[in-house]
Write an enzyme that holds these catalytic residues in place. Structure first.
Site, PDB file in Angstrom:
ATOM      1  N   TYR A  31      23.102 -10.307  16.049  1.00 53.07           N
ATOM      2  CA  TYR A  31      23.971  -9.312  15.974  1.00 53.07           C
ATOM      3  C   TYR A  31      24.203  -8.845  14.723  1.00 53.07           C
ATOM      4  O   TYR A  31      24.880  -7.644  14.380  1.00 53.07           O
ATOM      5  CB  TYR A  31      25.389  -9.774  16.520  1.00 53.07           C
ATOM      6  CG  TYR A  31      25.527  -9.862  18.041  1.00 53.07           C
ATOM      7  CD1 TYR A  31      24.671  -9.897  18.538  1.00 53.07           C
ATOM      8  CD2 TYR A  31      26.698  -9.843  18.608  1.00 53.07           C
ATOM      9  CE1 TYR A  31      24.722  -9.996  20.183  1.00 53.07           C
ATOM     10  CE2 TYR A  31      26.833  -9.970  19.965  1.00 53.07           C
ATOM     11  CZ  TYR A  31      25.840 -10.028  20.701  1.00 53.07           C
ATOM     12  OH  TYR A  31      25.998 -10.055  22.099  1.00 53.07           O
ATOM     13  N   ASP A  46      29.219 -14.728  22.646  1.00 54.48           N
ATOM     14  CA  ASP A  46      29.560 -13.215  23.125  1.00 54.48           C
ATOM     15  C   ASP A  46      29.450 -13.707  24.589  1.00 54.48           C
ATOM     16  O   ASP A  46      30.323 -13.331  25.401  1.00 54.48           O
ATOM     17  CB  ASP A  46      28.875 -12.316  22.512  1.00 54.48           C
ATOM     18  CG  ASP A  46      29.152 -10.998  23.262  1.00 54.48           C
ATOM     19  OD1 ASP A  46      30.299 -10.877  23.963  1.00 54.48           O
ATOM     20  OD2 ASP A  46      28.616 -10.112  23.077  1.00 54.48           O
ATOM     21  N   LYS A  84      20.434 -23.862  20.935  1.00 49.84           N
ATOM     22  CA  LYS A  84      19.470 -23.836  21.507  1.00 49.84           C
ATOM     23  C   LYS A  84      18.305 -24.338  20.684  1.00 49.84           C
ATOM     24  O   LYS A  84      17.123 -23.866  20.505  1.00 49.84           O
ATOM     25  CB  LYS A  84      18.671 -22.347  21.921  1.00 49.84           C
ATOM     26  CG  LYS A  84      17.645 -22.444  22.900  1.00 49.84           C
ATOM     27  CD  LYS A  84      18.036 -22.881  24.346  1.00 49.84           C
ATOM     28  CE  LYS A  84      16.486 -23.109  25.358  1.00 49.84           C
ATOM     29  NZ  LYS A  84      16.705 -23.784  26.581  1.00 49.84           N
TER      30      LYS A  84
END
Length: 331
Positions: free
Chosen positions: A122, A226, A169
Site C-alpha cells: 500500500y 485490510d 506469509k
C-alpha cells in the site's frame, strides 16, 4: 474538548447528525468543527478537501470521519490514504464483536485487528517495466514492524487481552514477511505476560471462518490487515458494525469504514451504528469511559430489542428513528 467532524459523502451527512445528537444526549461538551470532503464536495468546489481541514485536524488531534468517495479518473489518492499519510497514523485499530440482535453465524466473536498502516504494497511504489509488465514493491521495515507489534502488545496489556497473533506469509516471502515476523518475535520478548503466536495468512482465513474464538488480537502488515479486517467484520454482521481508528503519535482519526451508499443517501435509511461505535471508541480514548459504556449499552439494547432497527438488520425504522431510540436510552 474540540474535535473535527467530517461527514463525507452519501449517507455520511445523515449519520453525522446522529453523532451530534448522541453527543448532546451524553452531554460530552465536545465542540465539533465540521468540514466537507469527498467526491460530492469536489463536484461543487473542485477540491477534495475543504480549506482548513488538515490544519484543524493537526491542531485538535482528533477527528471523526464518515464515508468518503474519491472522484474516479481524476488522479486523486483516496482521502483515507491522504489523511493517514499526512498525520502518520501508523496503526489501524479495528475491534469486532458479536452484537445481540444481529444475525450471524457465530455468537462468540470478540477480536481486535491491528493493521500496520504506512507501508507494505500500500506504499504505492509501482511502475511499468514495459507496456505489458507492471511491478509493485512490497516495502517492509524493521522500524515500522516493531512499532506496530509494540502497539498491539501495549493494547493487549491495557485492555486485558491474553494473546497477540502475528499474521504473515513468511514461508513464501522470506525477506519481507520474514522481517515482519522477526520484528514481532523480538518485541514479544518484552511482554512475557501476554501469549504470542503466529499464523500464515491463508491458514488464518480458514481458521477465522471455522472458529474465530481461537484468536484475540491479530497484528498484520497493511495488505493482510485490510483483508482480514473486512473478513472479521463479516463475522459480526458486516461493515455496518465495524468501527475503526487510525492512530498516530499526535493524531487519531476515528471512522466508519463502510461506503457512502449513494443509493440510499438522503432517504433516511442508513444505519448509523458503525460511526456511533467509532464515536464510542473516541470517548473511551479521551477519558469518557462512563459515557462510552452508556453509549455501548444503548446501542446494544436498541439493536437487541429490534423495534427501532434499520432495514439492513431486518427492521423497518429509518436513521432518525433509530437515533432517537438510542438517545432515549441515554436520558
Amino acid at each position: 474538548m474540540k474535535a473535527v467532524l467530517i461527514p463525507g459523502d452519501g449517507i455520511g451527512k445523515e449519520i453525522a447528525v446522529s453523532v451530534k445528537e448522541v453527543s448532546d444526549a451524553l452531554d460530552t461538551g465536545i465542540e465539533w468543527k465540521e468540514f466537507s470532503a469527498g467526491a460530492e464536495y469536489y463536484d461543487k468546489s473542485g477540491k477534495l478537501l475543504e480549506d482548513g481541514l488538515l490544519d484543524t485536524v493537526k491542531e485538535y488531534g482528533i477527528a471523526l470521519k464518515g464515508p468518503t468517495a474519491t472522484p474516479v479518473g481524476k488522479g486523486f489518492r483516496s482521502i483515507n490514504v491522504q489523511l493517514r499519510q499526512t498525520f502518520h497514523t501508523y496503526a489501524n485499530l479495528r475491534p469486532v464483536h458479536t452484537i445481540a440482535g444481529v444475525k450471524t453465524r457465530y455468537d462468540n466473536v470478540d477480536l481486535v485487528i491491528v493493521r500496520e498502516n504506512t507501508e507494505d504494497l500500500y506504499k504505492g511504489i509501482e511502475y511499468m517495466l514495459d507496456e505489458d509488465t507492471a511491478n509493485g514493491i512490497k516495502l517492509i521495515t524493521r522500524k515500522a514492524s516493531e512499532r506496530i507489534a509494540r502497539f498491539a502488545f501495549e493494547y493487549a496489556r491495557k485492555n486485558g487481552r491474553k494473546k497477540v497473533t502475528a499474521v504473515h506469509k513468511a514461508n513464501i516471502m522470506k525477506y519481507t514477511d520474514g522481517l515482519f515476523l522477526e520484528a514481532f518475535r523480538t518485541v514479544a520478548k518484552d511482554y512475557p505476560d501476554i501469549e504470542n503466536d503466529s499464523v500464515i495468512i491463508d491458514a488464518l482465513c480458514m481458521k477465522l471462518v471455522t472458529d474465530p474464538s481461537q484468536f484475540d488480537v491479530l497484528v498484520a502488515p497493511n495488505l493482510y490487515g485490510d483483508i482480514i479486517s473486512d473478513l472479521c467484520a463479516g463475522l459480526v454482521g458486516g461493515l455496518g458494525f465495524a468501527p475503526s481508528a487510525n492512530i498516530g503519535d499526535d493524531t487519531v482519526i476515528y471512522e466508519a469504514v463502510h461506503g457512502s451508499a449513494p443509493d440510499i443517501a438522503g432517504k433516511d435509511q442508513a444505519n448509523p451504528t458503525a460511526i456511533l461505535m467509532a464515536f464510542e471508541m473516541m470517548l473511551r480514548d479521551h477519558g469518557m469511559e462512563d459515557k462510552a459504556d452508556r453509549l455501548k449499552k444503548a446501542l446494544e439494547d436498541v439493536i437487541a430489542e429490534g423495534v427501532h432497527t434499520t432495514k439492513d438488520i431486518g427492521g423497518h425504522a429509518g436513521t432518525k428513528e433509530f437515533t432517537a431510540a438510542v438517545v432515549e436510552r441515554l436520558k
